[in-house]
Each structure stands twice: as C-alpha cells, then as structure tokens.
Design a protein around this motif. Structure first.
Motif, PDB file in Angstrom:
ATOM      1  N   GLN A 103       0.825  -1.207   0.000  1.00 56.00           N
ATOM      2  CA  GLN A 103       0.000   0.000   0.000  1.00 56.00           C
ATOM      3  C   GLN A 103       0.861   1.260   0.000  1.00 56.00           C
ATOM      4  O   GLN A 103       0.516   2.255  -0.641  1.00 56.00           O
ATOM      5  CB  GLN A 103      -0.940  -0.003   1.212  1.00 56.00           C
ATOM      6  CG  GLN A 103      -2.040  -1.049   1.159  1.00 56.00           C
ATOM      7  CD  GLN A 103      -2.910  -0.924  -0.086  1.00 56.00           C
ATOM      8  OE1 GLN A 103      -3.310   0.170  -0.476  1.00 56.00           O
ATOM      9  NE2 GLN A 103      -3.197  -2.044  -0.725  1.00 56.00           N
TER      10      GLN A 103
ATOM     11  N   LYS B 246       2.227   1.717  -3.549  1.00 64.39           N
ATOM     12  CA  LYS B 246       1.220   2.313  -4.432  1.00 64.39           C
ATOM     13  C   LYS B 246       0.973   3.776  -4.094  1.00 64.39           C
ATOM     14  O   LYS B 246       0.751   4.607  -4.983  1.00 64.39           O
ATOM     15  CB  LYS B 246      -0.078   1.500  -4.367  1.00 64.39           C
ATOM     16  CG  LYS B 246       0.019   0.166  -5.099  1.00 64.39           C
ATOM     17  CD  LYS B 246      -1.313  -0.530  -5.230  1.00 64.39           C
ATOM     18  CE  LYS B 246      -1.656  -1.314  -4.008  1.00 64.39           C
ATOM     19  NZ  LYS B 246      -2.850  -2.180  -4.197  1.00 64.39           N
TER      20      LYS B 246
ATOM     21  N   PHE C 118       0.821   5.464   4.803  1.00 62.14           N
ATOM     22  CA  PHE C 118       0.256   5.915   3.527  1.00 62.14           C
ATOM     23  C   PHE C 118       0.639   7.370   3.253  1.00 62.14           C
ATOM     24  O   PHE C 118       1.085   7.717   2.152  1.00 62.14           O
ATOM     25  CB  PHE C 118      -1.265   5.758   3.580  1.00 62.14           C
ATOM     26  CG  PHE C 118      -1.998   6.344   2.406  1.00 62.14           C
ATOM     27  CD1 PHE C 118      -2.085   5.665   1.205  1.00 62.14           C
ATOM     28  CD2 PHE C 118      -2.602   7.585   2.506  1.00 62.14           C
ATOM     29  CE1 PHE C 118      -2.760   6.210   0.117  1.00 62.14           C
ATOM     30  CE2 PHE C 118      -3.293   8.132   1.437  1.00 62.14           C
ATOM     31  CZ  PHE C 118      -3.364   7.442   0.240  1.00 62.14           C
TER      32      PHE C 118
END
Length: 381
Positions: free
Chosen positions: A84, A87, A249
C-alpha cells in the motif's frame, strides 16, 4: 551548494543506524536527507555519461536512471511487504511531478522573466498529455475491475478476486511497458529530429564533461548508496509513522514521493528560470509519464518475481481522483503552448489541497472522526 551540504547526512545516517542504534525517527529523516543529494548526483552523472554515449544512448540512460532513486526506495518497501505504501508512493510521484514540480517551474519562470508568458512546444506537450490520459485509464481500470468482481452478479470470493487482480495488473503492466518502449522508439529514433528541434539550442549539457570512468563511477556508487539508504529508510518507516502519529500511507504519498523525485523538481525549476520551458515541461510531465508507464509496471513485475506480488488496484478513491485531476489540470494549463505564473499557482493549489486531504487520512484524522462520532452519540443518547 545546498545539495552538496546535504551529502553530510550520508555518514550521519550510517552512524545513527549502525553505530549508535538511534531511534528509527532519526534514521528515517537522515536517510531521507541523504537520498536527496544522491538522486541529484545520479542525474548529473547520467548527463555526463550521455555526453560520451551520444543522444540516443543518453536518452535511454536518462530513462533508466531518471527515477532510479524512487524505484530503489519502492523496491525495498515492497520487499518489506508494504504494498500500500508502494502504491501511495506511485500516486505521490504522479501528482508531485505534474503538480508540484511543474507548478514550481512555471511560477519561477514567470517571476524570473518579469511575468511574461512563457512559450513551449504545444505539440510535444499535447503528446505527453495524451499519455497522461492513458495513465488515467490504465490505473483506474484495475480498481473498477476489482469493484465489479465484488458486485452480487459476480460475487467472486476474496482469494479468487486477489488472483484476478494480480493477473490483470501483470497484463496491464506489460502493455504499459510496451507502450513506453514504443514511445522511446518514436522520440529517440523515428521522430528524433522533431524532438531535437524542440529541445535544441538550449545548451543544457554540462559545460565541463567528466571523463567516462568518473561518470560511470559516480553513477554506480550513487546507485549503491541510494540502495543502502533506502534499506535503512524502509526499516524505519513503520516506527516513524507511529511516532509522528501519521499513517505510512501519508509518508509514502507525500514524503517518499517528494524525496524520490526531488532531483526532477530542481532540474525543471533550473531550466524554467533560464527560460527553457520546453525542457521544464518535458521534465515535469515526462517524469510523471515515466512513473506511470515504466516505474509502476516494473514494480508489479519485480514484486511478482520476488514473491511479494503487488497489483495496480488503488483502493483509495482519493488516489484515483488525484490521478484524474492531474491529467485534467495539466492538459488545461499546457494545451495552448504557453503559461503564466498564475497557472503555476493553480497547479500548486491542487497539489496542496490533495496533500491536505491525504494528511487527514491518518490515524490522527481517524481518531478525531471517531471522537466526534462518540461525542455525537453521547449528545443524542
């Protein structure tokens, strides 16, 4: 001078990691600061090798090493199993190059040239914009496919859906790499005269080229050091996010993406300040295209080979909106072949708005939302 000063963080980060066993937060930020000048030196070495290798090989070297720092960081994070974040780094690089890097370049060009409109090759920018829309289609398709497989009419179980996502992503990755290679043939072989005219006459090569052994030594040494710093950075990522109260993130989509592409920002701003907007636009949009059509697909294939499969399903709607926003506003700004400083401000405004949204998608934001919900329930109860 500033970049060279940051080289001091290479030994500092190594000492903190291997000698003093410092807290991960210190290791993370010193490794980040060490990678920034290394990426710039990698860019310089590529330019000097290109002088000896000729324009075609030089162009291929720029493609190969243009996003090397970013690719190496992503590989180590991928090995750690945090797909994650990888990405998120891809998304951050796409929006960072096209909005932050190009936006800064346009603003700097406007003020450096007393607010005059800066002109560039509209046809070249149009081709890059078309490739941006290809990026939108190919990066949103896996997410839509994944959503479709969850509908009652299909209702694929989680394991089947994961396999389908991976297979689709591998297929899309191959298509993107083929398109990118054909783009190289188009720009460096069949239509090289067109692009030579667009970039010619600027004198953007190094004034005093290094010898080939020196340039190759810097290229290989810089790559090795970036790999070492990236390994330290990936190891400290989770603990750093926890210490700062941020999500991994957010660190991937903003911090790591900016670090991996900082050299491109500097180069685009440098050429823009000198009035070389063709080069600035090529760097800003071209780096974005390279991330989407080469770096991201390579990471999918590398992950599959290393046993850490990664698909191209961007599960956060914010990421998909960000990618679509890049294609729309960049095309709007560059379609007429000229810019003003205020159009650069518009690009920066979109980037800051997206960064703010990504910031609140963090443990801190989640805790605040949960606290507000509890307070509301207590008032109603």
């Amino acid at each position: 001078m500033f970049m060279n000063a940051l080289l001091a963080f290479i030994p500092i980060s190594l000492l903190l990691e291997y000698v003093f066993h410092a807290p991960p937060l210190w290791v993370f930020f010193t490794a980040v600061l060490a990678i920034v000048p290394l990426a710039d030196w990698l860019r310089k070495a590529t330019e000097h090798v290109a002088v000896h290798a000729g324009p075609t090989i030089g162009g291929l070297l720029n493609v190969t090493f243009g996003n090397m720092a970013e690719l190496i960081i992503a590989i180590f994070i991928l090995i750690s199993g945090n797909t994650q974040v990888v990405k998120a780094q891809i998304t951050g690089s796409i929006i960072g190059n096209a909005l932050l890097g190009l936006g800064l370049a346009i603003v700097v060009a406007g003020f450096a040239n007393r607010g005059e409109r800066q002109k560039f090759n509209a046809a070249n920018a149009g081709q890059l914009s078309a490739m941006l829309f290809l990026t939108v289609i190919t990066l949103t398709l896996p997410a839509i496919f994944d959503y479709t497989e969850q509908l009652p009419a299909f209702a694929a179980d989680a394991g089947t859906r994961t396999n389908l996502d991976e297979n689709l992503s591998l297929g899309v990755a191959v298509i993107l790499i083929v398109v990118y290679l054909l783009n190289l043939v188009y720009t460096l072989v069949t239509h090289k005269d067109v692009f030579a005219v667009a970039e010619g006459g600027h004198g953007h090569g190094p004034d005093k080229p290094w010898s080939l052994p020196v340039a190759l030594g810097v290229l290989l040494g810089g790559t090795a050091l970036i790999a070492l710093e990236s390994e330290m950075l990936s190891g400290a990522l989770e603990a750093t996010a926890s210490t700062l109260g941020l999500s991994e993130f957010f660190l991937g989509i903003i911090v790591l993406a900016v670090v991996g592409n900082f050299a491109e920002y500097i180069a685009a701003t440098y050429f823009a300040r000198r009035g070389q907007m063709d080069l600035a636009v090529n760097i800003g949009i071209g780096a974005t295209v390279q991330v989407a059509l080469l770096t991201a697909p390579l990471l999918v294939i590398i992950g599959y080979v290393l046993g850490h499969p990664m698909n191209l399903v961007f599960s956060s709607p914010l990421e998909l909106i960000a990618i679509i926003a890049v294609a729309l506003i960049v095309t709007s700004v560059t379609k007429d072949g000229e810019t003003t400083w205020f159009e650069g401000v518009l690009l920066l405004a979109v980037y800051l708005a997206l960064a703010l949204a990504f910031y609140f998608v963090t443990p801190r934001g989640a805790e605040a939302a949960e606290g507000a919900a509890l307070a509301l329930r207590s008032l109603m109860g």
